[in-house]
Scaffold this motif. Structure first.
Motif, PDB file in Angstrom:
ATOM      1  N   GLU A 151      73.720  34.530  24.936  1.00  0.00           N
ATOM      2  CA  GLU A 151      73.360  33.205  24.397  1.00  0.00           C
ATOM      3  C   GLU A 151      74.576  32.305  24.248  1.00  0.00           C
ATOM      4  O   GLU A 151      74.433  31.094  24.066  1.00  0.00           O
ATOM      5  N   ALA A 152      75.774  32.886  24.295  1.00  0.00           N
ATOM      6  CA  ALA A 152      76.986  32.099  24.024  1.00  0.00           C
ATOM      7  C   ALA A 152      77.398  31.229  25.210  1.00  0.00           C
ATOM      8  O   ALA A 152      78.246  30.349  25.057  1.00  0.00           O
ATOM      9  N   VAL A 153      76.836  31.489  26.386  1.00  0.00           N
ATOM     10  CA  VAL A 153      77.209  30.707  27.573  1.00  0.00           C
ATOM     11  C   VAL A 153      75.956  30.268  28.328  1.00  0.00           C
ATOM     12  O   VAL A 153      74.924  30.946  28.297  1.00  0.00           O
ATOM     13  N   ARG A 154      76.058  29.095  28.976  1.00  0.00           N
ATOM     14  CA  ARG A 154      74.929  28.621  29.790  1.00  0.00           C
ATOM     15  C   ARG A 154      75.470  28.029  31.083  1.00  0.00           C
ATOM     16  O   ARG A 154      76.327  27.144  31.053  1.00  0.00           O
ATOM     17  N   LEU A 155      74.982  28.545  32.210  1.00  0.00           N
ATOM     18  CA  LEU A 155      75.433  28.053  33.516  1.00  0.00           C
ATOM     19  C   LEU A 155      74.849  26.672  33.772  1.00  0.00           C
ATOM     20  O   LEU A 155      73.647  26.460  33.592  1.00  0.00           O
ATOM     21  N   VAL A 156      75.724  25.724  34.220  1.00  0.00           N
ATOM     22  CA  VAL A 156      75.196  24.393  34.537  1.00  0.00           C
ATOM     23  C   VAL A 156      75.487  23.966  35.974  1.00  0.00           C
ATOM     24  O   VAL A 156      74.822  23.070  36.498  1.00  0.00           O
TER      25      VAL A 156
ATOM     26  N   GLY B 187      81.591  39.042  32.193  1.00  0.00           N
ATOM     27  CA  GLY B 187      81.149  37.787  31.583  1.00  0.00           C
ATOM     28  C   GLY B 187      81.217  37.869  30.062  1.00  0.00           C
ATOM     29  O   GLY B 187      81.263  36.843  29.380  1.00  0.00           O
ATOM     30  N   TYR B 188      81.251  39.094  29.513  1.00  0.00           N
ATOM     31  CA  TYR B 188      81.323  39.224  28.051  1.00  0.00           C
ATOM     32  C   TYR B 188      82.645  38.690  27.509  1.00  0.00           C
ATOM     33  O   TYR B 188      82.692  38.185  26.378  1.00  0.00           O
ATOM     34  N   GLY B 189      83.712  38.770  28.295  1.00  0.00           N
ATOM     35  CA  GLY B 189      85.004  38.216  27.861  1.00  0.00           C
ATOM     36  C   GLY B 189      84.927  36.709  27.722  1.00  0.00           C
ATOM     37  O   GLY B 189      85.509  36.123  26.806  1.00  0.00           O
ATOM     38  N   LEU B 190      84.182  36.065  28.636  1.00  0.00           N
ATOM     39  CA  LEU B 190      83.989  34.615  28.567  1.00  0.00           C
ATOM     40  C   LEU B 190      83.116  34.261  27.357  1.00  0.00           C
ATOM     41  O   LEU B 190      83.403  33.313  26.619  1.00  0.00           O
ATOM     42  N   ALA B 191      82.064  35.032  27.129  1.00  0.00           N
ATOM     43  CA  ALA B 191      81.200  34.794  25.965  1.00  0.00           C
ATOM     44  C   ALA B 191      81.986  35.018  24.669  1.00  0.00           C
ATOM     45  O   ALA B 191      81.806  34.300  23.679  1.00  0.00           O
ATOM     46  N   ASP B 192      82.888  36.005  24.686  1.00  0.00           N
ATOM     47  CA  ASP B 192      83.747  36.275  23.529  1.00  0.00           C
ATOM     48  C   ASP B 192      84.636  35.067  23.253  1.00  0.00           C
ATOM     49  O   ASP B 192      84.814  34.659  22.101  1.00  0.00           O
ATOM     50  N   LEU B 193      85.147  34.462  24.334  1.00  0.00           N
ATOM     51  CA  LEU B 193      85.965  33.245  24.189  1.00  0.00           C
ATOM     52  C   LEU B 193      85.113  32.115  23.602  1.00  0.00           C
ATOM     53  O   LEU B 193      85.542  31.407  22.685  1.00  0.00           O
ATOM     54  N   ALA B 194      83.880  31.989  24.115  1.00  0.00           N
ATOM     55  CA  ALA B 194      82.983  30.931  23.617  1.00  0.00           C
ATOM     56  C   ALA B 194      82.713  31.119  22.129  1.00  0.00           C
ATOM     57  O   ALA B 194      82.578  30.143  21.383  1.00  0.00           O
TER      58      ALA B 194
ATOM     59  N   ARG C 178      79.058  25.440  28.045  1.00  0.00           N
ATOM     60  CA  ARG C 178      78.423  25.121  29.336  1.00  0.00           C
ATOM     61  C   ARG C 178      79.411  25.435  30.469  1.00  0.00           C
ATOM     62  O   ARG C 178      80.523  24.911  30.496  1.00  0.00           O
ATOM     63  N   ILE C 179      78.961  26.288  31.395  1.00  0.00           N
ATOM     64  CA  ILE C 179      79.853  26.897  32.385  1.00  0.00           C
ATOM     65  C   ILE C 179      79.612  26.348  33.787  1.00  0.00           C
ATOM     66  O   ILE C 179      78.465  26.241  34.238  1.00  0.00           O
ATOM     67  N   GLY C 180      80.701  26.049  34.497  1.00  0.00           N
ATOM     68  CA  GLY C 180      80.644  25.780  35.933  1.00  0.00           C
ATOM     69  C   GLY C 180      81.425  26.869  36.647  1.00  0.00           C
ATOM     70  O   GLY C 180      82.577  27.136  36.292  1.00  0.00           O
ATOM     71  N   ILE C 181      80.800  27.540  37.616  1.00  0.00           N
ATOM     72  CA  ILE C 181      81.503  28.610  38.344  1.00  0.00           C
ATOM     73  C   ILE C 181      82.108  28.041  39.623  1.00  0.00           C
ATOM     74  O   ILE C 181      81.418  27.374  40.401  1.00  0.00           O
ATOM     75  N   VAL C 182      83.376  28.343  39.868  1.00  0.00           N
ATOM     76  CA  VAL C 182      83.999  28.049  41.166  1.00  0.00           C
ATOM     77  C   VAL C 182      84.202  29.386  41.882  1.00  0.00           C
ATOM     78  O   VAL C 182      84.903  30.264  41.369  1.00  0.00           O
TER      79      VAL C 182
END
Ligand SMILES: NC(=O)c1ccc[n+]([C@@H]2O[C@H](COP(=O)([O-])OP(=O)(O)OC[C@H]3O[C@@H](n4cnc5c(N)ncnc54)[C@H](O)[C@@H]3O)[C@@H](O)[C@H]2O)c1
Length: 362
Positions: free
Chosen positions: A27-32, A300-307, A6-10
């Motif tokens: 599917e690996a990340v969801r903005l909240v 954003g794929y790098g973040l999903a890869d981390l997830a 679950r992601i919060g963007i600053v």
């Protein structure tokens, strides 16, 4: 299937749109939640995305936020990342990891001490372009790699950017602005760098803004705008780098890799895909089929890869790699200033290859 991170963007400025559109197929990340110093901007993006707009302090401590995506300007990267780490959140940020190596080191060390994950752009190198080239190198298609070239020339971002001041202040310049793409690709292809030599110059003391309300205004130039150097990789391979805001155009490939059995043309590392070409010894140029990397990837794929990285394993677009890349670039600027060879103090693992796949999955 596991749960999405679950992601919060600053920081929801210019680049955030590319992340938001990639999130639609991840599917690996969801903005909240989102936050920005500009509360109106945050509210507008939150309404559009159907998520909450919070203050930065609220977002980093929000129990529904697992990871903070830091899309602020480079000067704010460290403050925001350290706040998120202190709140026990994973962090992933835009490049560079921080504006200085001291700040970048503080982020990596704080992340390690807190037991949270630190990730950083660029993730362009996880796309099919650089990954297909990397597979060609790993499969021995160029033989033993001995050298690479990396070339990025442009007459300057002030021609199109309405507020280009930061490109010509310390922390900017062609190397720190565009170098993260090229140096991360070179480390992906050939491994970490142990020492650098360099030389740099600046063609003019001011630049003229070419568009927007300030068109015609002069901005001062406080950095070198043509930076060249040679990176000696730990493997012994040498990469020659040219990064310039002082040249009009080039026919040079963005990146080429040369070995005793072949030469490889690598597509633009500021993009996710593109054509890889190989010239085998005694043969001619041939296009290689796409054989590795995330297909149709975007920021954003790098973040999903981390997830999607299992506990105990290391995410590909990680903080140690981003720190090493920043260290290589700042060492090159020091080498150019002093006219000497500079040892690069840091190192990193060459990130794991990406098998050909659609997207990281949790
Ligand atoms: N614009 C591009 O084409 C591009 C491309 C690739 C990478 N990047 C990188 O993305 C990052 C952001 O660039 P951008 O072009 O989106 O910048 P921007 O100025 O358009 O957006 C930055 C946003 O962050 C907010 N912000 C700044 N400091 C903050 C803080 N302390 N707390 C909360 N919010 C804060 C600003 O209000 C703004 O909305 C940079 O690191 C840049 O290198 C940009």
């Amino acid at each position: 299937m596991g749960q999405p991170l679950r992601i919060g963007i600053v920081g929801v400025g210019a680049i955030s749109g590319q992340y938001l559109s990639a999130f639609e197929r991840l599917e690996a990340v969801r903005l909240v939640a989102v936050a920005d110093l500009d509360a109106e901007r945050a509210a507008a993006v939150a309404a559009e995305q159907g998520v909450r707009a919070l203050t930065v302090d609220e977002l980093v401590t929000d129990p529904e936020v697992d990871a903070v995506l830091n899309l602020t300007i480079p000067a704010a990267h460290a403050d925001v990342a350290l706040k998120a780490i202190a709140a026990g959140k994973d962090v992933y940020g835009e490049k560079p990891l921080a504006a200085t190596t001291d700040d970048a080191r503080a982020i990596v060390e704080a992340g390690r001490a807190a037991g949270v994950r630190v990730g950083c752009a660029p993730d362009t190198v996880l796309g099919t372009g650089v990954q297909t080239a990397r597979k060609a190198v790993d499969d021995g298609l160029v033989g033993t790699p001995v050298a690479a070239t990396a070339t990025m020339v442009t007459p300057g971002h002030e021609r199109w950017h309405p507020n280009p001041d930061f490109y010509y202040q310390p922390g900017g310049g062609p190397l720190l602005d565009m170098g993260p793409y090229y140096v991360t690709a070179l480390v992906t292809l050939l491994g970490p760098v142990e020492s650098v030599v360099g030389s740099a110059s600046r063609a003019r003391a001011t630049r003229t803004i070419g568009s927007g309300p300030r068109a015609g205004e002069q901005v001062p130039v406080d950095v070198d705008t043509h930076v060249t150097g040679v990176l000696r990789h730990e493997s012994g391979a040498l990469s020659t780098l040219v990064m310039s805001f002082d040249a009009v155009a080039t026919h040079a490939s963005c990146i080429e890799v040369h070995g005793d059995q072949g030469s490889l043309v690598v597509p633009d590392p500021n993009g996710f895909d593109g054509t890889v070409e190989l010239h085998r010894l005694g043969g001619g140029w041939e296009e290689l089929p796409v054989s590795a990397g995330y297909r149709d990837a975007g920021r954003g794929y790098g973040l999903a890869d981390l997830a999607a990285t299992p506990p105990g394993a290391t995410a590909r677009a990680n903080g140690d790699l981003a720190y090493h890349v920043l260290d290589v670039m700042t060492s090159l600027l020091t080498a150019a200033e002093k006219g000497t060879s500079v040892s690069v103090a840091s190192t990193c693992e060459r990130p794991a290859a990406v098998p050909l796949s659609d997207a990281p999955r949790v």
